[in-house]
Design an enzyme around this catalytic site. Structure first.
Site, mmCIF file in Angstrom:
data_model
loop_
_atom_site.group_PDB
_atom_site.id
_atom_site.type_symbol
_atom_site.label_atom_id
_atom_site.label_comp_id
_atom_site.label_asym_id
_atom_site.label_seq_id
_atom_site.Cartn_x
_atom_site.Cartn_y
_atom_site.Cartn_z
ATOM 1 N N ARG A 89 0.831 -1.204 0.000
ATOM 2 C CA ARG A 89 0.000 0.000 0.000
ATOM 3 C C ARG A 89 0.866 1.254 0.000
ATOM 4 O O ARG A 89 0.542 2.246 -0.647
ATOM 5 C CB ARG A 89 -0.904 -0.027 1.235
ATOM 6 N N ASP A 149 -19.040 4.097 -0.345
ATOM 7 C CA ASP A 149 -19.190 3.049 0.673
ATOM 8 C C ASP A 149 -20.550 3.180 1.363
ATOM 9 O O ASP A 149 -21.227 2.185 1.636
ATOM 10 C CB ASP A 149 -18.076 3.156 1.721
ATOM 11 N N ARG A 152 -23.252 1.974 -0.883
ATOM 12 C CA ARG A 152 -23.262 0.505 -0.858
ATOM 13 C C ARG A 152 -23.926 -0.016 0.410
ATOM 14 O O ARG A 152 -24.677 -0.995 0.369
ATOM 15 C CB ARG A 152 -21.830 -0.017 -0.959
ATOM 16 N N HIS A 176 -11.420 5.634 3.626
ATOM 17 C CA HIS A 176 -12.003 4.869 2.520
ATOM 18 C C HIS A 176 -11.040 3.709 2.268
ATOM 19 O O HIS A 176 -10.084 3.817 1.504
ATOM 20 C CB HIS A 176 -12.136 5.734 1.267
#
Length: 316
Positions: A89, A149, A152, A176
């Site tokens: 990451r 998000d 969703r 996020h």
């Protein structure tokens, strides 16, 4: 002088082109410039989308460069590299911050004074980078954050209790990403606490259901990418929703990512909290009541972001 009917999109990959298509249909703008390191790609997307204008509203759509963003009301940045197999990451963060060092200073150099919407991932870190590099007032730099998000989550909860998801009021907060969390304690359906509404529908194993739904929401992107290799339609609708809130000065509440200045004890970090959004960007953040466990999750999420940010050079 700002042209209130003009938008620029930087990055013409799947997300950028889908966002451009969604905005073409939105009637929010009458001029849209597409910018990409691959000029041919930008020209092709502009031409393709422009062919649909006769079925929508009049709009000038063209490929351009950073000088074209000077008078734009909004610049939407979707450019960035995707995470590759085996890449950490931190590798991705450094790569995309480096890309932003070639984008944000150019936007600043143009004299742009509108609203800067960051969609590229990791969105919280890159929103912070944009704040530092753009020279814009902090409230005029917004990340798409956990707006998708949250959509969703509302979709999944709507299925769970068999109700229109537009009547579900619940937020995903924090990063996020993997450390995001659902503020279950403040979730309602049409003003009724979610727990009570669930019991009306025979759902009583709340903890198990909450864990399952939260994991499904958090892993939605992974699921979609596994099946079709990329996500872009939901993100594009998120871009359209945020742009609508700004251009129509709706002052609606969206969990965008923005720079914290003491809220929940957080400072100098961009993270997603329910926020009133209007024509000048961030109006105010909403102090949604969260319980002790959720507050701890928020601070864990912020700590996860901070651990990454401390290893990144944000100087343009």
């Amino acid at each position: 002088m700002i042209n209130d009917r003009k938008v620029a999109i930087v990055g013409c990959g799947f997300v950028g082109s889908s966002s451009a298509f969604a905005l073409m249909q939105s009637r929010l703008f009458s001029e849209m410039v597409l910018i990409d390191v691959d000029r041919n790609r930008a020209e092709g997307e502009a031409l393709d989308i422009a062919h649909g204008v006769p079925f929508a509203s009049p709009m000038k759509i063209y490929a351009g460069d950073y000088s074209d963003v000077a008078d734009a009301a909004m610049v939407v940045v979707t450019a960035g590299a995707a995470q590759k197999p085996g890449e950490t990451r931190l590798d991705l963060v450094n790569k995309n911050v480096s890309i932003f060092k070639s984008i944000i200073p150019e936007i600043r150099k143009s004299g742009f004074e509108g609203i800067l919407l960051i969609v590229s991932n990791p969105v919280d870190v890159l929103t912070y980078a944009a704040v530092k590099m753009s020279g814009l007032p902090e409230g005029r730099v917004i990340g798409s954050g956990t707006v998708l998000d949250t959509a969703r989550l509302r979709h999944r909860l709507g299925e769970h209790v068999d109700v229109d998801p537009r009547d579900v009021h619940a937020y995903v907060m924090g990063e996020h990403g993997d450390s995001e969390f659902v503020a279950w304690s403040s979730a309602t359906v049409a003003g009724v606490p979610l727990v009570d509404f669930c019991e009306l529908h025979g759902h009583r194993d709340h903890d198990a259901a909450n864990r399952r739904i939260a994991e499904e929401v958090k892993n939605s992107a992974y699921t979609i990418i596994d099946k079709k290799h990329a996500t872009y339609y939901g993100v594009a609708m998120t871009v359209r929703r945020i742009c609508t809130a700004i251009m129509r000065d709706e002052k609606c509440v969206l969990p965008v990512s923005s720079l914290m200045v003491g809220e929940y004890g957080l400072d100098d970090i961009c993270i997603s909290l329910p926020t009133v959004v209007g024509k000048n960007g961030v109006v105010t953040r909403i102090p949604v009541p969260i319980n002790t466990e959720e507050n701890a999750e928020l601070h864990r999420s912020a700590a996860a972001l901070r651990a990454i940010m401390d290893k990144v050079d944000f100087d343009a």
